[in-house]
Design an enzyme around this catalytic site. Structure first.
Site, mmCIF file in Angstrom:
data_model
loop_
_atom_site.group_PDB
_atom_site.id
_atom_site.type_symbol
_atom_site.label_atom_id
_atom_site.label_comp_id
_atom_site.label_asym_id
_atom_site.label_seq_id
_atom_site.Cartn_x
_atom_site.Cartn_y
_atom_site.Cartn_z
ATOM 1 N N GLN A 175 0.733 -1.265 -0.112
ATOM 2 C CA GLN A 175 0.175 -0.008 -0.227
ATOM 3 C C GLN A 175 0.985 1.382 0.023
ATOM 4 O OE1 GLN A 175 -2.564 -0.479 3.549
ATOM 5 N NE2 GLN A 175 -3.549 -2.239 2.845
ATOM 6 N N HIS A 188 -0.631 -0.349 5.669
ATOM 7 C CA HIS A 188 -1.181 0.630 6.905
ATOM 8 C C HIS A 188 -0.489 1.815 7.045
ATOM 9 C CE1 HIS A 188 -3.857 -2.660 8.866
ATOM 10 N NE2 HIS A 188 -3.968 -2.921 7.463
ATOM 11 N N GLU A 245 -14.522 2.758 10.476
ATOM 12 C CA GLU A 245 -15.299 3.746 11.538
ATOM 13 C C GLU A 245 -15.140 4.979 10.856
ATOM 14 O OE1 GLU A 245 -13.682 1.523 15.687
ATOM 15 O OE2 GLU A 245 -12.998 3.517 15.052
ATOM 16 N N TYR A 249 -8.922 6.334 20.628
ATOM 17 C CA TYR A 249 -10.084 5.760 19.964
ATOM 18 C C TYR A 249 -10.116 4.166 19.872
ATOM 19 C CZ TYR A 249 -11.508 10.152 19.316
ATOM 20 O OH TYR A 249 -12.194 11.717 19.564
ATOM 21 N N TYR A 268 -8.970 -11.170 10.448
ATOM 22 C CA TYR A 268 -9.031 -12.115 9.228
ATOM 23 C C TYR A 268 -9.253 -13.550 9.212
ATOM 24 C CZ TYR A 268 -8.346 -7.357 7.183
ATOM 25 O OH TYR A 268 -8.450 -6.079 6.905
#
Length: 373
Positions: A85, A152, A245, A255, A266
């Site tokens: 990513q 991430h 979220e 959070y 997963y």
């Protein structure tokens, strides 16, 4: 109420889409291809003259003309860690761009021994003789520590009304690090445009905490925008298997990830301690199953009847645009749009013409414009 426990919290926060609301007919909209041939475009920013800056994840930044033709890659872009990513990610204009020509890029930066982390650079966009370059580059932030793996990175940029810069940071799949204040994994940070730390940041004087941190306990926020009605930062973050979220990060708040979540691993196994815990904030909305959200924009125009004040969110896995109707900081309805496009939506922006623009995350990625019929 934000810290309600167990079933009560689930009932309060259950996504309206799960109540069986039908998707909107995409036939109500015309989707136009503005530009194509982009390799996994990640972010879009409009220049004052209506042209666009678009990042491509492998490490290219392009100026796209009003005719939709991508220019040659802008020179001077920092070297990126283009794996998984990672790569060249968000782009944002300085609030004073018209006078200073400054832009900000977030990207995955390589470290030693195969490690990587999110970084933010500020540079001046110079255009001369039909060519564009970045000059006077300055790295204003580096995620600490760099870690292995290509996922991430988070990486959205949002300027607050006071000129401070918010940066969302994924936890780099190092789950427990999202709870550790001595590192910037799984955090939202707040810095000045030159990278310095604002005097009113919540952890500036706390021993053992990094002063850039604004909020913590985040997983992988790949969407961020300032709500024009309140001036507050809103983010949307990826959950695991479920538990995407919507949050409104407040200074110093936790959070919850990975201690509390509405998702599962997963593998199907439970993550953390449940869905709520004292001292940890609840999302204002969540999706289960996940839609894989990326990119968001508050719609302020008049092109689409009934959309003004809505929050628009792109979806990668579910390949759609989601419109969320708001009542203050409550999400009261969800509408699923453009489900027949079958395109991974990476970014969502409102153009200066009032239409909505999308980026598709594909080998042959596109800039799309959504027009109401």
């Amino acid at each position: 109420m934000r810290r309600a426990l167990g079933l009560l919290a689930a009932l309060v926060l259950a996504p309206l889409s799960m109540a069986g609301l039908p998707p909107t007919e995409s036939a109500a909209y015309t989707v136009e291809t503005i530009a194509s041939g982009l390799e996994h475009p990640w972010s879009l920013a409009f220049l004052p003259d209506g042209r666009m800056l678009v990042t491509e994840r492998p490490g290219r930044l392009r100026v796209i003309g009003r005719d939709g033709k991508p220019g040659a890659p802008v020179t001077g872009v920092p070297e990126v860690y283009a794996s998984g990513q990672g790569g060249l990610l968000d782009v944002a204009l300085d609030p004073g761009f018209a006078g200073n020509r400054l832009i900000y890029l977030s990207y995955a930066e390589a470290g030693d021994n195969g490690l990587a982390g999110t970084a933010v650079v500020r540079a001046r966009l110079v255009e001369r003789d039909g060519k564009a370059s970045l000059q006077q580059l300055k790295v204003i932030f580096r995620q600490q520590p760099k870690t292995p793996g290509g996922n991430h990175f988070g990486s959205r940029l949002a300027f607050a009304p006071d000129g401070k810069l918010f940066v969302t940071l994924g936890e780099r799949q190092q789950r427990d690090h999202a709870q550790k204040l001595e590192m910037t994994l799984g955090k939202v940070i707040r810095i000045a445009p030159d990278g310095s730390v604002p005097a009113d940041n919540p952890f500036r004087t706390r021993q053992g905490a990094l002063p850039q941190i604004w909020s913590y306990g985040h997983r992988n926020p790949q969407a961020a925008a300032i709500n024009p009605a309140s001036g507050k930062l809103w983010i949307v973050e990826h959950g695991a298997r479920g538990g995407d979220e919507v949050n409104v990060p407040l200074a110093g708040r936790n959070y919850g990830w990975p201690v509390i979540t509405y998702g599962r691993d997963y593998t199907g196994f439970k993550i953390g301690e449940g869905t709520a815990k004292p001292g940890m904030e609840q999302p204002i909305y969540y999706w289960d199953p996940s839609i894989a959200p990326s990119g968001m924009a508050f719609y302020t125009g008049n092109r689409y009847p009934g959309w003004r004040g809505s929050l628009l969110v792109g979806a990668l896995k579910d390949q759609m645009l989601v419109r969320l109707s708001l009542d203050g900081e409550r999400i009261v309805a969800e509408e699923r749009l453009l489900t027949d496009l079958k395109q991974r939506i990476r970014d969502v922006r409102q153009g200066p013409d009032g239409w909505v623009y999308l980026l598709t995350d594909e080998d042959d990625g596109k800039v799309l414009r959504v027009r109401g019929r």
